[in-house]
Enzyme design. Structure first.
Site, PDB file in Angstrom:
ATOM      1  N   ASP A  27      55.422  42.791  35.765  1.00 46.74           N
ATOM      2  CA  ASP A  27      54.549  41.788  35.157  1.00 46.74           C
ATOM      3  C   ASP A  27      55.410  40.784  34.388  1.00 46.74           C
ATOM      4  O   ASP A  27      56.553  40.532  34.771  1.00 46.74           O
ATOM      5  CB  ASP A  27      53.539  42.479  34.237  1.00 46.74           C
ATOM      6  CG  ASP A  27      52.184  41.768  34.188  1.00 46.74           C
ATOM      7  OD1 ASP A  27      52.138  40.656  33.626  1.00 46.74           O
ATOM      8  OD2 ASP A  27      51.211  42.319  34.711  1.00 46.74           O
ATOM      9  N   HIS A  59      50.747  38.463  29.083  1.00 49.04           N
ATOM     10  CA  HIS A  59      49.963  39.157  30.111  1.00 49.04           C
ATOM     11  C   HIS A  59      50.420  40.605  30.262  1.00 49.04           C
ATOM     12  O   HIS A  59      49.610  41.542  30.253  1.00 49.04           O
ATOM     13  CB  HIS A  59      50.095  38.396  31.433  1.00 49.04           C
ATOM     14  CG  HIS A  59      49.193  38.882  32.522  1.00 49.04           C
ATOM     15  ND1 HIS A  59      49.543  39.917  33.363  1.00 49.04           N
ATOM     16  CD2 HIS A  59      47.964  38.479  32.938  1.00 49.04           C
ATOM     17  CE1 HIS A  59      48.576  40.130  34.239  1.00 49.04           C
ATOM     18  NE2 HIS A  59      47.596  39.267  34.004  1.00 49.04           N
ATOM     19  N   SER A 247      43.299  41.649  36.623  1.00 53.09           N
ATOM     20  CA  SER A 247      44.541  42.122  35.997  1.00 53.09           C
ATOM     21  C   SER A 247      44.252  43.155  34.927  1.00 53.09           C
ATOM     22  O   SER A 247      45.060  44.059  34.679  1.00 53.09           O
ATOM     23  CB  SER A 247      45.301  40.953  35.363  1.00 53.09           C
ATOM     24  OG  SER A 247      45.897  40.134  36.326  1.00 53.09           O
TER      25      SER A 247
END
Length: 302
Positions: A27, A59, A247
Site C-alpha cells: 500500500d 491510506h 479498500s
C-alpha cells in the site's frame, strides 16, 4: 470499527486476535501510529527507498488499523479485526496513492522472498487497479498473483470503486484471489455516498463469479496518518479518521482470515478461502454484487 465488528460477528473472546499470523500489506506504507506499535516486523520502501517506516498518504495506515490496530488511543473502540496479527508492509504507492505495475510486482517478489522468514500467510492488496492498457503488464501482474497463491499465500484484493456497472471488478480482483466488494447491510441505506453504490461488480451469469465476498466499507473509522504524534492528554484528538471504499472492506476480510488461521493453523490458503465463502451471510443480492455474501467471523470460527 465497533460497528464493523458488530456487523461481521467479530466481537470475540480475549485471545482470539490473530496472534501468530503474519499479514503482508502492499500500500502507501504505514505511519508509526500508537495503535500500530509492535505490529510491523518488516518494512520495505519501493518508492522513496527510505529506511524508516513511514506513510506520506495515509491510506496504508488506515488499512493497517482496520486489519490489526490495537485501539489503544480509543480504549479499544476502534481496534482492528485481528489486533494480535503481525505486519509485513511494503510501500508501493506514492504520496498521491499512485503506483506502477513494475513496482507492484517488485513488492510481490519481495513478499515471496521473505515469506518463509516472517511466516506470511495473507497478502492484503487494498488497491483498485483498472484494466491495464498494456496486456503484457496485466498478464505479468496476474501471473505474479497466481505465483503468490501457489506458494500458499491467501491473496485478498479490493474489488475496486468503479461500480456499479457490470464488469467493473479491479484487474487484480479477477484472478485466483479472494476479491472483496463493499456493502454495509442496513447501515447507511439513505447515504448517497455509501460504498455499495460504487463497489466494483462482476458480470452477471459469468462462469467466473466475482466479487467473492463483501464487507462494510462506508465511513470506517481507523488510524489517521496525522494521529501518530504521541500519547499525552489531548493527543488522541486526531488519532482517527473516517474513510470509505472497497479498500476499507478488504482488510476486514484479511483480518477475519487471520483469525481463522490462528484457530486452524494447518489450513491451506484454498481451504481458508472456502471457509470464508461458505460461512458468509447471504444478503439476498445478485451474485455479481455480493458474491457469497457478508463475511461472518462468528460463523467462520465456529
Amino acid at each position: 470499527m465497533q460497528r464493523v465488528r458488530n456487523m461481521t460477528g467479530a466481537n470475540l473472546p480475549v485471545g482470539t486476535d490473530g496472534r501468530g499470523v503474519t499479514v503482508a500489506v502492499l500500500d502507501t506504507g504505514m505511519s508509526m501510529h500508537p495503535d500500530l506499535l509492535g505490529r510491523p516486523v518488516c518494512f520495505r520502501d519501493f518508492v522513496g527507498h527510505r529506511n524508516l517506516i513511514y506513510d506520506n498518504n495515509g491510506h496504508g495506515t488506515h488499512v493497517c488499523g482496520i486489519l490489526c490496530g490495537s485501539g489503544r488511543m480509543s480504549s479499544g473502540r476502534y481496534r482492528g479485526i485481528a489486533p494480535g496479527a503481525r505486519l509485513v508492509v511494503g510501500k508501493v504507492l506514492d504520496e498521491k496513492g499512485d503506483g506502477s505495475t513494475e513496482i507492484m510486482i517488485e513488492g510481490m517478489d519481495w513478499i515471496l522472498e521473505v515469506k518463509r522468514k516472517y511466516e506470511i500467510r495473507i497478502l492484503n492488496i487494498s488497491v483498485g487497479i483498472g484494466s491495464l492498457e498494456e496486456p503484457m503488464k496485466e498478464n505479468a501482474l496476474h501471473e505474479k498473483i497466481e505465483e503468490l497463491w501457489r506458494n500458499g499465500i491467501l491473496v485478498v484484493c479490493a474489488a475496486g470503486n468503479k461500480g456499479p456497472g457490470e464488469g467493473t471488478i479491479s484487474s487484480v480482483g479477477g484472478v485466483k484471489v479472494l476479491t472483496v466488494g463493499c456493502h454495509d447491510g442496513s447501515y447507511a441505506v439513505d447515504n448517497p455516498s455509501r460504498c455499495s453504490l460504487y463497489s466494483g461488480r462482476g458480470i452477471a451469469g459469468s462462469p467466473v463469479r466475482k466479487p467473492d465476498l463483501v464487507a462494510p466499507g462506508t465511513d470506517i473509522i481507523s488510524c489517521n496518518l496525522n494521529g501518530a504524534g504521541g500519547f499525552g492528554r489531548g493527543r488522541n484528538r486526531n488519532a482517527y479518521v473516517a474513510k470509505s471504499g472497497t479498500s476499507m472492506a478488504t482488510p476486514v476480510v484479511s483480518g477475519a482470515a487471520a483469525l481463522a488461521l490462528q484457530k486452524y493453523p494447518d489450513m491451506s490458503n484454498e481451504e481458508c478461502r472456502q471457509k470464508l465463502l461458505y460461512t458468509a451471510t447471504d444478503l439476498g443480492l445478485p451474485w455479481n454484487q455480493q458474491g457469497w455474501g457478508m463475511v461472518n467471523v462468528e460463523r467462520l470460527l465456529n
